[in-house]
Design a protein around this motif. Structure first.
Motif, PDB file in Angstrom:
ATOM      1  N   THR A 114       8.766  -6.973  59.099  1.00  0.00           N
ATOM      2  CA  THR A 114       9.645  -5.895  58.662  1.00  0.00           C
ATOM      3  C   THR A 114       8.797  -4.778  58.067  1.00  0.00           C
ATOM      4  O   THR A 114       7.596  -4.951  57.865  1.00  0.00           O
ATOM      5  CB  THR A 114      10.665  -6.405  57.617  1.00  0.00           C
ATOM      6  N   ASP A 115       9.424  -3.636  57.774  1.00  0.00           N
ATOM      7  CA  ASP A 115       8.687  -2.464  57.326  1.00  0.00           C
ATOM      8  C   ASP A 115       9.000  -2.023  55.901  1.00  0.00           C
ATOM      9  O   ASP A 115       8.905  -0.844  55.569  1.00  0.00           O
ATOM     10  CB  ASP A 115       8.931  -1.299  58.286  1.00  0.00           C
ATOM     11  N   GLY A 116       9.379  -2.950  55.034  1.00  0.00           N
ATOM     12  CA  GLY A 116       9.598  -2.613  53.637  1.00  0.00           C
ATOM     13  C   GLY A 116      10.826  -1.756  53.410  1.00  0.00           C
ATOM     14  O   GLY A 116      11.732  -1.708  54.240  1.00  0.00           O
ATOM     15  N   VAL A 117      10.841  -1.045  52.288  1.00  0.00           N
ATOM     16  CA  VAL A 117      11.983  -0.215  51.897  1.00  0.00           C
ATOM     17  C   VAL A 117      11.499   1.225  51.724  1.00  0.00           C
ATOM     18  O   VAL A 117      10.568   1.487  50.963  1.00  0.00           O
ATOM     19  CB  VAL A 117      12.606  -0.726  50.577  1.00  0.00           C
ATOM     20  N   CYS A 118      12.151   2.146  52.414  1.00  0.00           N
ATOM     21  CA  CYS A 118      11.782   3.559  52.377  1.00  0.00           C
ATOM     22  C   CYS A 118      12.723   4.320  51.445  1.00  0.00           C
ATOM     23  O   CYS A 118      13.936   4.111  51.494  1.00  0.00           O
ATOM     24  CB  CYS A 118      11.861   4.140  53.784  1.00  0.00           C
ATOM     25  N   PRO A 119      12.199   5.219  50.599  1.00  0.00           N
ATOM     26  CA  PRO A 119      13.082   5.998  49.726  1.00  0.00           C
ATOM     27  C   PRO A 119      13.993   6.958  50.491  1.00  0.00           C
ATOM     28  O   PRO A 119      14.977   7.437  49.949  1.00  0.00           O
ATOM     29  CB  PRO A 119      12.121   6.764  48.807  1.00  0.00           C
ATOM     30  N   ALA A 120      13.687   7.202  51.765  1.00  0.00           N
ATOM     31  CA  ALA A 120      14.545   8.063  52.592  1.00  0.00           C
ATOM     32  C   ALA A 120      15.678   7.255  53.230  1.00  0.00           C
ATOM     33  O   ALA A 120      16.481   7.790  53.983  1.00  0.00           O
ATOM     34  CB  ALA A 120      13.716   8.752  53.668  1.00  0.00           C
ATOM     35  N   GLY A 121      15.731   5.948  52.950  1.00  0.00           N
ATOM     36  CA  GLY A 121      16.775   5.084  53.486  1.00  0.00           C
ATOM     37  C   GLY A 121      16.246   4.141  54.547  1.00  0.00           C
ATOM     38  O   GLY A 121      15.384   4.501  55.352  1.00  0.00           O
ATOM     39  N   GLY A 122      16.743   2.913  54.543  1.00  0.00           N
ATOM     40  CA  GLY A 122      16.316   1.907  55.525  1.00  0.00           C
ATOM     41  C   GLY A 122      14.877   1.489  55.310  1.00  0.00           C
ATOM     42  O   GLY A 122      14.371   1.459  54.189  1.00  0.00           O
TER      43      GLY A 122
END
Length: 197
Positions: free
Chosen positions: A77-85
């Motif tokens: 997975t690619d973690g959590v982005c502050p821009a969403g998702g």
């Protein structure tokens, strides 16, 4: 031609696995189709002998097109982005040195956050703001990143520390991405220059 989603990551993992299998003589049973996250999070440490130090490095660090953060791309997975998702990788595959001495042009205390997968600065009493909630949580290697040196065809400049969320972000566009502490990142301090291939 566009690759199917995830095929670039699978191909990179396969290439690394093949190299390690051949160079270390790993048994054939390791070549299964499932690659665990631990295989990427902890490469073998290098040793040093006198002035002939072999630098320990880790690759699979990428630029996120949504928030401009440097994040670890070595998990399923690619973690959590502050821009969403989740974060969205683009561009170079960065290779970062860890567990090496700090110098006038290399700063220690850059760490992987287990919650959002970003590279953040771990040198203050607090741990910044994580898009997954609360503060960042450090794990793994202590990265020692080069700064204020010449940019080359295999080293990219304009990576900066965000004073609001403490992550490393790319400061080479007219805008500054998305910060977990709100609005855009805010640059301060050194101009980091990161090796890539």
């Amino acid at each position: 031609m566009a690759l199917p989603e995830g095929s670039e990551r699978a191909s990179a993992a396969s290439d690394r696995r093949t190299f390690l299998t051949r160079s270390l003589g790993v048994a054939a049973g390791v070549t299964g189709t499932v690659v665990t996250a631990a295989a990427f999070a902890a490469p073998a440490s290098a040793t040093s002998t006198g002035s002939n130090r072999i630098q320990s490095t880790q690759d699979a660090w990428r630029f996120c097109t949504k928030c401009y953060t440097l994040y670890y791309w070595g998990y399923p997975t690619d973690g959590v982005c502050p821009a969403g998702g989740a974060h969205s990788a683009q561009g170079f595959n960065f290779i970062l040195p860890y567990d090496v001495p700090e110098t006038p042009n290399q700063q220690r205390n850059w760490r992987f956050c287990t919650k959002c997968f970003s590279m953040y600065f771990w040198g203050y009493p607090t741990d910044g703001v994580c898009p997954a909630g609360g503060a960042h949580t450090a794990q793994g290697f202590n990265f020692c990143l080069p700064h204020d040196i010449s940019e080359t065809s295999t080293r990219q400049a304009n990576w900066r520390f965000c004073t609001k969320c403490f992550v490393m972000f790319y400061y080479g566009y007219p805008t500054n991405g998305r910060c977990a502490a709100g609005n855009a990142h805010s640059a301060q301090g050194y101009n980091f220059v990161l090796s890539h291939y």
